[in-house]
Design an enzyme around this catalytic site. Structure first.
Site, PDB file in Angstrom:
ATOM      1  CG  HIS A 221      28.506 -63.644 -20.181  1.00 54.49           C
ATOM      2  ND1 HIS A 221      29.602 -63.669 -19.359  1.00 54.49           N
ATOM      3  CD2 HIS A 221      27.908 -64.872 -20.021  1.00 54.49           C
ATOM      4  CE1 HIS A 221      29.684 -64.839 -18.725  1.00 54.49           C
ATOM      5  NE2 HIS A 221      28.666 -65.590 -19.128  1.00 54.49           N
ATOM      6  CG  HIS A 260      32.779 -58.504 -12.904  1.00 57.81           C
ATOM      7  ND1 HIS A 260      32.126 -59.249 -11.936  1.00 57.81           N
ATOM      8  CD2 HIS A 260      33.187 -59.364 -13.857  1.00 57.81           C
ATOM      9  CE1 HIS A 260      32.163 -60.523 -12.308  1.00 57.81           C
ATOM     10  NE2 HIS A 260      32.792 -60.618 -13.463  1.00 57.81           N
ATOM     11  CG  ASP A 311      35.583 -60.626 -21.826  1.00 56.50           C
ATOM     12  OD1 ASP A 311      36.172 -61.704 -22.013  1.00 56.50           O
ATOM     13  OD2 ASP A 311      34.359 -60.540 -21.608  1.00 56.50           O
TER      14      ASP A 311
HETATM   15  C1  ACO Z   1      33.856 -62.347 -18.749  1.00 55.91           C
HETATM   16  C2  ACO Z   1      32.707 -61.448 -18.520  1.00 55.91           C
HETATM   17  O1  ACO Z   1      31.599 -61.770 -18.851  1.00 55.91           O
HETATM   18  S1  ACO Z   1      33.058 -59.967 -17.775  1.00 55.91           S
HETATM   19  C3  ACO Z   1      31.794 -58.852 -18.319  1.00 55.91           C
HETATM   20  C4  ACO Z   1      31.975 -58.520 -19.769  1.00 55.91           C
HETATM   21  N1  ACO Z   1      31.049 -57.472 -20.182  1.00 55.91           N
HETATM   22  C5  ACO Z   1      31.458 -56.241 -20.507  1.00 55.91           C
HETATM   23  O2  ACO Z   1      32.634 -55.901 -20.465  1.00 55.91           O
HETATM   24  C6  ACO Z   1      30.381 -55.300 -20.971  1.00 55.91           C
HETATM   25  C7  ACO Z   1      30.523 -53.924 -20.354  1.00 55.91           C
HETATM   26  N2  ACO Z   1      30.173 -53.953 -18.941  1.00 55.91           N
HETATM   27  C8  ACO Z   1      28.881 -53.936 -18.539  1.00 55.91           C
HETATM   28  O3  ACO Z   1      27.958 -53.827 -19.348  1.00 55.91           O
HETATM   29  C9  ACO Z   1      28.591 -54.056 -17.052  1.00 55.91           C
HETATM   30  O4  ACO Z   1      29.669 -53.562 -16.294  1.00 55.91           O
HETATM   31  C10 ACO Z   1      28.301 -55.522 -16.642  1.00 55.91           C
HETATM   32  C11 ACO Z   1      27.232 -56.137 -17.539  1.00 55.91           C
HETATM   33  C12 ACO Z   1      29.555 -56.382 -16.736  1.00 55.91           C
HETATM   34  C13 ACO Z   1      27.832 -55.515 -15.192  1.00 55.91           C
HETATM   35  O5  ACO Z   1      26.612 -54.835 -15.144  1.00 55.91           O
HETATM   36  P1  ACO Z   1      25.995 -54.273 -13.776  1.00 55.91           P
HETATM   37  O6  ACO Z   1      26.209 -55.255 -12.697  1.00 55.91           O
HETATM   38  O7  ACO Z   1      24.622 -53.835 -14.066  1.00 55.91           O
HETATM   39  O8  ACO Z   1      26.933 -53.013 -13.532  1.00 55.91           O
HETATM   40  P2  ACO Z   1      27.011 -52.045 -12.253  1.00 55.91           P
HETATM   41  O9  ACO Z   1      25.776 -52.177 -11.408  1.00 55.91           O
HETATM   42  O10 ACO Z   1      28.329 -52.262 -11.606  1.00 55.91           O
HETATM   43  O11 ACO Z   1      27.008 -50.608 -12.938  1.00 55.91           O
HETATM   44  C14 ACO Z   1      27.215 -49.449 -12.143  1.00 55.91           C
HETATM   45  C15 ACO Z   1      27.201 -48.213 -13.026  1.00 55.91           C
HETATM   46  O12 ACO Z   1      28.349 -48.221 -13.878  1.00 55.91           O
HETATM   47  C16 ACO Z   1      27.952 -48.154 -15.223  1.00 55.91           C
HETATM   48  N3  ACO Z   1      28.779 -49.052 -15.994  1.00 55.91           N
HETATM   49  C17 ACO Z   1      29.062 -50.334 -15.687  1.00 55.91           C
HETATM   50  N4  ACO Z   1      29.866 -50.853 -16.643  1.00 55.91           N
HETATM   51  C18 ACO Z   1      30.077 -49.880 -17.541  1.00 55.91           C
HETATM   52  C19 ACO Z   1      30.795 -49.819 -18.745  1.00 55.91           C
HETATM   53  N5  ACO Z   1      31.463 -50.887 -19.200  1.00 55.91           N
HETATM   54  N6  ACO Z   1      30.801 -48.665 -19.438  1.00 55.91           N
HETATM   55  C20 ACO Z   1      30.138 -47.588 -18.996  1.00 55.91           C
HETATM   56  N7  ACO Z   1      29.422 -47.581 -17.845  1.00 55.91           N
HETATM   57  C21 ACO Z   1      29.394 -48.714 -17.133  1.00 55.91           C
HETATM   58  C22 ACO Z   1      26.516 -48.662 -15.234  1.00 55.91           C
HETATM   59  O13 ACO Z   1      25.802 -48.186 -16.371  1.00 55.91           O
HETATM   60  C23 ACO Z   1      25.990 -48.119 -13.938  1.00 55.91           C
HETATM   61  O14 ACO Z   1      25.692 -46.748 -14.100  1.00 55.91           O
HETATM   62  P3  ACO Z   1      24.332 -46.116 -13.496  1.00 55.91           P
HETATM   63  O15 ACO Z   1      24.404 -46.392 -12.008  1.00 55.91           O
HETATM   64  O16 ACO Z   1      24.428 -44.703 -13.891  1.00 55.91           O
HETATM   65  O17 ACO Z   1      23.211 -46.883 -14.163  1.00 55.91           O
HETATM   66  O1  OAA Z   2      30.850 -63.565 -13.478  1.00 58.55           O
HETATM   67  C1  OAA Z   2      30.330 -62.890 -14.381  1.00 58.55           C
HETATM   68  O2  OAA Z   2      29.249 -62.275 -14.256  1.00 58.55           O
HETATM   69  C2  OAA Z   2      30.998 -62.750 -15.693  1.00 58.55           C
HETATM   70  C3  OAA Z   2      32.401 -63.235 -15.716  1.00 58.55           C
HETATM   71  O3  OAA Z   2      33.319 -62.536 -15.340  1.00 58.55           O
HETATM   72  C4  OAA Z   2      32.654 -64.587 -16.177  1.00 58.55           C
HETATM   73  O4  OAA Z   2      31.703 -65.341 -16.446  1.00 58.55           O
HETATM   74  O5  OAA Z   2      33.839 -64.967 -16.293  1.00 58.55           O
END
Ligand code: ACO
Ligand code: OAA
Length: 375
Positions: A221, A260, A311
């Site tokens: 997050h 996301h 981010d």
């Molecule tokens: C302001 C915020 O909070 S924005 C989010 C900030 N977090 C990050 O940047 C951390 C990196 N990103 C992630 O871990 C994820 O994309 C999350 C937590 C944001 C969302 O998670 P989910 O909703 O479970 O992702 P989603 O279902 O779209 O994933 C689809 C596929 O892409 C992959 N994937 C998603 N994000 C990433 C990533 N950053 N790097 C590599 N692979 C990824 C998943 O592992 C999944 O693969 P699979 O189907 O083989 O298991």
């Molecule tokens: O909506 C989310 O899951 C994460 C995010 O981008 C935020 O909190 O700004």
């Protein structure tokens, strides 16, 4: 059967309540706060206007804005017992833990009490969170007790002035202003949902915010801006970054700052902060970090069809403004406080305790064996 994106895991795609605060991804890649497009808000507003919109329901007029800014300025001071606590937190503590402890301590000293005080308690937190982090940072790192009652015009400039000991230039003040707007509110994300669950028990605002800070801290997050910076700083050229990312993808590592839970095509906050990161790179004469970031962006698109979230380019933007990496996520807190508090108000106004059910996957009912018979 539900697909993975909208399946039960992580409650993805399931409606868990109502909100009038924001829409996320409603029109593909859009974000609105109370009906206003984030792009328009970021282009035309001061963060304090957006905070007012989120917390009080409508954009302020000129006189409402100037009184609100004056009110926030007057609430920047730290009570002595809070300073005493901050002075006891070591330099190697994580700044998000400092935010959590600072918020919790403030809740002891200035209890919210009756919910009719909720707006005042939120304004106080909005004004004082930058003071909490900067006071601790300077005391623990430089042995200096800073004055937090500054007269800076905005929350962003106030933070940068306390951090660097000098007023920011116009570009830095502008970037901080936009950054705080972009991070302010985002529907039922993990930290906001934490705050709402806590609010649904009729707990106090400081408890809701303390819990939300704990949820925001994680790298999946808010902690991703910091984790992205740590990753990017290993590489000294775009070619090295490409090799590094390819290796990470092969090992199935998560690339911080990409993907996301809701947006499918793009995060609308990204293009705004990316433009500022590019401007700041030119301003500081950077020839590495922005190019490294762009290459990571290109490789992630090519290899995984994944896009940068809010981010990713915040990492380089903050770095170019001389902000220490470990303070990146606390800035997110200073802004998201508005969204958290408004969601707490909304939950309270139409409350039922949030208590979902679980699918039981454990043992069938069985007898308790006497202690002497257990292996
Ligand atoms: C302001 C915020 O909070 S924005 C989010 C900030 N977090 C990050 O940047 C951390 C990196 N990103 C992630 O871990 C994820 O994309 C999350 C937590 C944001 C969302 O998670 P989910 O909703 O479970 O992702 P989603 O279902 O779209 O994933 C689809 C596929 O892409 C992959 N994937 C998603 N994000 C990433 C990533 N950053 N790097 C590599 N692979 C990824 C998943 O592992 C999944 O693969 P699979 O189907 O083989 O298991
Ligand atoms: O909506 C989310 O899951 C994460 C995010 O981008 C935020 O909190 O700004």
């Amino acid at each position: 059967m539900a697909d993975k994106k909208n399946g039960g895991a992580g409650l993805r795609g399931q409606v868990a309540g109502k909100t009038a605060l924001s829409t996320v991804g409603k029109s593909g890649s859009g974000l609105t706060y109370r009906g206003y497009d984030i792009k328009d808000l970021a282009k035309t507003c001061q963060f304090e206007e957006v905070a007012y919109l989120i917390l009080k329901g409508e954009l302020p007029n000129e006189s409402e804005l100037s009184s609100y800014k004056a009110k926030l300025k007057g609430l920047r001071g730290l009570p002595q017992p809070l300073k005493d606590v901050l002075e006891r937190i070591p330099a190697n503590a994580h700044p998000m833990d400092v935010m959590r402890t600072g918020t919790s301590m403030l809740g002891n000293l200035e209890q919210e009490g009756d919910f009719s005080n909720q707006e005042g308690a939120a304004d106080r937190l909005l004004a004082v969170l930058p003071s909490i982090i900067c006071y601790w940072y300077h005391f623990s790192h430089n042995g200096k007790r800073i004055e937090t009652k500054t007269d800076d015009d905005s929350v962003g400039a106030h933070f940068l002035k306390m951090l660097h000991g000098a007023a920011p230039n116009n570009l830095h003040a502008e970037v901080m202003n936009v950054s705080l707007i972009l991070y302010a509110e985002h529907e039922f994300n993990a930290s906001t949902f934490t705050a709402r669950v806590c609010a649904s028990t009729l707990s106090d605002l400081h408890s809701c915010v303390t819990g939300a800070i704990g949820s925001l801290r994680g790298p999946l997050h808010g902690g991703a801006n910091e984790a992205a910076m740590d990753m990017l700083s290993q590489w000294s050229s775009a070619a090295e970054a490409e090799e590094g990312i390819m290796g990470m993808l092969k090992r199935k590592d998560k690339i911080m700052g990409f993907g996301h839970a809701v947006y499918r095509e793009a995060d609308p906050r990204n293009e705004i902060i990316k433009d500022y990161a590019e401007k700041l790179a030119a301003d500081v004469g950077d020839t590495t970090l922005f190019a490294v970031s762009e290459r990571v962006d290109e490789v992630m698109k090519r290899e995984k069809d994944l896009f940068p979230n809010a981010d990713f380019y915040h990492a380089s933007a903050y770095h170019f403004m001389g902000i220490p990496t470990k303070l990146f996520t606390p800035i997110f807190v200073m802004s998201r406080l508005t969204g958290w508090a408004a969601h707490v108000f909304e939950q309270r106004a139409d409350n039922r305790i949030i208590r979902p059910s679980a699918d039981y996957v454990g043992k069938e009912p069985r007898d308790v064996p006497p202690l002497s018979e257990r292996s």
